[in-house]
Design a protein around this motif. Sequence first.
Motif, short mmCIF file in Angstrom:
data_model
loop_
_atom_site.label_atom_id
_atom_site.label_comp_id
_atom_site.label_asym_id
_atom_site.label_seq_id
_atom_site.Cartn_x
_atom_site.Cartn_y
_atom_site.Cartn_z
N PHE A 178 49.38 38.49 52.67
CA PHE A 178 48.77 37.83 53.82
C PHE A 178 48.20 38.82 54.85
N ILE A 179 48.17 40.11 54.49
CA ILE A 179 47.76 41.12 55.46
C ILE A 179 46.33 40.92 55.95
N SER A 180 45.41 40.52 55.07
CA SER A 180 44.01 40.37 55.50
C SER A 180 43.90 39.22 56.51
N TYR A 181 44.73 38.19 56.38
CA TYR A 181 44.76 37.09 57.34
C TYR A 181 45.19 37.61 58.72
N VAL A 182 46.24 38.45 58.73
CA VAL A 182 46.74 39.01 59.99
C VAL A 182 45.71 39.94 60.62
N GLU A 183 45.05 40.75 59.78
CA GLU A 183 43.99 41.65 60.29
C GLU A 183 42.92 40.84 61.03
N ARG B 127 45.32 47.27 34.28
CA ARG B 127 46.23 46.51 35.15
C ARG B 127 45.56 45.92 36.39
N LEU B 128 44.54 46.63 36.90
CA LEU B 128 43.98 46.27 38.20
C LEU B 128 42.47 46.04 38.13
N ASP B 129 41.97 45.25 39.07
CA ASP B 129 40.54 44.95 39.15
C ASP B 129 39.85 46.03 39.97
N LEU B 130 39.50 47.14 39.33
CA LEU B 130 38.85 48.26 40.02
C LEU B 130 37.95 49.03 39.06
N GLN B 131 37.17 49.95 39.62
CA GLN B 131 36.29 50.82 38.82
C GLN B 131 36.96 52.18 38.67
N VAL B 132 36.69 52.87 37.57
CA VAL B 132 37.22 54.22 37.39
C VAL B 132 36.08 55.16 36.96
N VAL B 133 36.23 56.42 37.38
CA VAL B 133 35.26 57.46 36.98
C VAL B 133 36.07 58.68 36.55
N SER B 134 35.81 59.16 35.35
CA SER B 134 36.52 60.33 34.84
C SER B 134 35.77 61.60 35.25
N GLY B 135 36.52 62.54 35.85
CA GLY B 135 35.89 63.80 36.27
C GLY B 135 36.62 64.38 37.47
N PHE B 136 36.00 65.43 38.05
CA PHE B 136 36.61 66.10 39.21
C PHE B 136 36.03 65.51 40.49
N GLY B 137 36.92 65.08 41.38
CA GLY B 137 36.50 64.40 42.61
C GLY B 137 35.77 65.28 43.60
N SER B 138 35.78 66.58 43.37
CA SER B 138 35.05 67.48 44.28
C SER B 138 33.63 67.75 43.79
N HIS B 139 33.27 67.23 42.60
CA HIS B 139 31.92 67.45 42.05
C HIS B 139 30.96 66.36 42.56
N PRO B 140 29.81 66.76 43.12
CA PRO B 140 28.87 65.78 43.67
C PRO B 140 28.42 64.72 42.67
N ILE C 229 37.37 49.06 45.07
CA ILE C 229 38.05 50.33 44.84
C ILE C 229 37.50 51.04 43.61
N THR C 230 37.23 52.35 43.76
CA THR C 230 36.89 53.19 42.62
C THR C 230 37.85 54.38 42.62
N VAL C 231 38.46 54.65 41.47
CA VAL C 231 39.42 55.76 41.36
C VAL C 231 38.83 56.85 40.47
N GLU D 249 46.78 49.94 43.97
CA GLU D 249 47.47 48.67 43.76
C GLU D 249 47.61 47.89 45.07
N ASN D 250 47.90 48.63 46.15
CA ASN D 250 48.05 48.02 47.47
C ASN D 250 46.74 47.45 47.99
N LEU D 251 45.64 48.16 47.71
CA LEU D 251 44.36 47.81 48.34
C LEU D 251 43.51 46.84 47.52
N VAL D 252 43.73 46.82 46.21
CA VAL D 252 42.82 46.09 45.34
C VAL D 252 42.90 44.57 45.56
N GLY D 253 44.05 44.10 45.98
CA GLY D 253 44.18 42.66 46.20
C GLY D 253 43.74 42.21 47.58
#
Length: 459
Positions: free
Chosen positions: A443-448, A42-55, A26-28, A17-21
């Motif tokens: 406004f964080i990206s502006y400050v960055e 709720r958010l503009d992101l991609q999702v993948v169902s499965g175990f994150g340790s699997h290649p 972002i992919t979760v 939620e913090n990073l997507v805007g």
Amino acid sequence: MKIIIVGAGQVGGTLAENLVGEKNEITVIDSDYDILRNLQDRLDLQVVSGFGSHPDVLKKAGAEDADMLIAVTNSDETNMMSCQVAHTVFKTPTKIARIRSEQYLMYQEQLFKHSDVPVNHLIAPEQLVTRSIKRLIDYPGALQVVEFAEGKVSLVAVKAYYGGLLVGHALSALKEHMPNVETRVAAIYRRGKPIRPLGTTVIEADDEVFFIAATKHIRAVMSELQKLEASYKRIMIAGGGLIGAGLARQLEEKHQVKLIEFNQDRAKYLSSNLKKTIVFCGDASDQELLLEEQVEQIDVFIAVTNDDEANIMSAMLAKRMGAQKAMVLIQRSAYVDLVQGGEIDIAISPQQATISALLTHVRRGDVVNVYSLRRGAAEAIEAIAHGDANTSKVVGKAINDIKLPPGTTIGAIVRKDEVIIAHGDTVIEADDHVVLFLVDKKFISYVEKLFQPSAFFFG
């Protein structure tokens, strides 16, 4: 930036939620499809169902060209293995893992330092929360204390009370009251809404005031906003897990510490491993036990079990029975606003502490510290100014001449070992550590970008 988050629990979801805007891709990844679907709705992101340790799952999530992988599942082993696979198979440049087990943290130098387990940055939530509570104990009356520039500067949130010397006066009176102490009010929240602090702004009772000062002056500034509380001496901790035990260990030399742990074996272990802490086996919401242990003489009751409801109930009971202050650990972010400010003085969110630490590594530019504040709506950051007057938007410029976004304040500058409280005519130099407060994190990206010299500009 292309970021893969492994784990869609409270931390993973809040981080997304913090990073997507912020113009990140972002992919979760998570094994629970229902949680993923809820996130995607709720958010503009991609999702993948499965175990994150699997290649194959990581490949599907785009690990081949990802800039960063952040593993925040509830399993340390899954988090470490996800980083290992991302490193070995996909050569992902930056890997961050949440690690909670004492055993792994005890040997972190051997395990993680030489890339045997290829984790670039380790996030240990329990250690972060312990440190956060310890700072609140060190500064009685503070709602939040965060440090910058290796502890030289602090940002402190306090509630202004009737009787505070500055209450009913304009901010400009601060200088008259404390001619030898430099401070800057970064933000004021009145009835939950931010107001811009000006010299003419009058402090009202119940205002939540965020101020920045050299750490050595914090107590002096606090005394202007509220009646200064005496140092806490008698502490009672409910819960002997990693946070409770760690806190007792840090406090027991200078405080009288009592700890209540429900599990008999754990209580025995703590009793033999803590030096001066008195350990009891029992239920922290047992009225007879609290009465027996003279809870009415306790300066601070701190509930840090894994159960939100148990923490809230035991803290409310302790407060009603005479404990001076009550602090509770709250896992569910929805509960934080509900409980803080009534009988419970401070609600501590481990998610916010973890998110702050994670954001430090995600921010662009040379950002060395990030703190997520006001339940994620605001941010305080420490950025290093690089370049010169030709390549930088900040170096060589007075603060008045820097185009800061709305609600953004430069509070302090640390130049080598010198703390400089910022004024309009203060000029930023190369390698200064600049502490900023953003009322609105959008406004964080502006400050960055402000702090990226043209050679490093991300566009």
